[in-house]
Design an enzyme around this catalytic site. Structure first.
Site, mmCIF file in Angstrom:
data_model
loop_
_atom_site.group_PDB
_atom_site.id
_atom_site.type_symbol
_atom_site.label_atom_id
_atom_site.label_comp_id
_atom_site.label_asym_id
_atom_site.label_seq_id
_atom_site.Cartn_x
_atom_site.Cartn_y
_atom_site.Cartn_z
ATOM 1 C CB VAL A 44 23.851 0.755 95.960
ATOM 2 C CG1 VAL A 44 25.137 1.093 95.210
ATOM 3 C CG2 VAL A 44 23.688 -0.746 96.098
ATOM 4 C CE1 TYR B 209 14.618 -5.451 95.549
ATOM 5 C CE2 TYR B 209 12.836 -3.879 95.748
ATOM 6 C CZ TYR B 209 14.102 -4.300 96.098
ATOM 7 O OH TYR B 209 14.848 -3.582 96.988
ATOM 8 N N GLY C 218 24.098 -3.609 94.020
ATOM 9 C CA GLY C 218 22.802 -3.940 94.617
ATOM 10 C C GLY C 218 22.423 -5.389 94.361
#
Length: 159
Positions: free
Chosen positions: A87, A131, A97
């Site tokens: 991004v 993540y 994102g």
């Protein structure tokens, strides 16, 4: 500030290349990008494409991209490798994102993939935290191995 995520098209590849270069600068490897727009066009839009890409578009500008491809695991079967999730700097923090990430994960899920893999730099704490927050596992005991073109050439020619 609305945006859409869609499958990338040929005409998006110049902007995707700009994002790739921006990512290389962010990752402190600005001189590593060798790929060209022509490479992206050939490799992504041939009869047998080497990769797929989702792009995020805002006001007719490409502001993010997720480039990925299928692999095959001897342990799991069909998997996807997410090569890059990018991004542009000024559009980070708007959820772009996450939407690109979700598009890749849904694509893998729809294909019946057993796993989606990607790499993250050990110093990129915001990415690692992102993540992990989505349920991904960062493998601390595996290391990425690369053989670069010059080493490959040396190895082959020495045999």
């Amino acid at each position: 500030m609305s945006f859409i995520v869609r499958k990338g098209q040929k005409e998006d590849m110049a902007a995707v290349l700009e994002l790739i270069v921006e990512l290389a600068v962010f990752e402190k490897l600005p001189n590593e990008v060798e790929i060209t727009e022509e490479d992206l066009l050939r490799d992504g839009f041939s009869e047998h494409p080497k990769f797929d890409v989702f792009v995020a578009e805002q006001n007719e500008n490409i502001v993010g991209a997720a480039l990925f491809y299928e692999r095959y695991s001897t342990w799991k079967g069909r998997i996807i490798h997410l090569e890059d999730l990018i991004v542009t700097q000024e559009k980070r923090g708007l959820g772009i994102g996450m939407e690109l990430y979700k598009a890749v994960l849904k694509h893998g899920y729809d294909l019946g993939c057993k796993r989606i893999t990607w790499d993250v730099l050990n110093w990129n704490t915001p990415a690692k935290d992102f993540y992990k927050s989505t349920g991904a596992t960062i493998l601390e005991d595996w290391q990425v191995v690369h053989m670069r073109e010059d080493a490959l050439q040396h190895f082959i020619e020495a045999k």
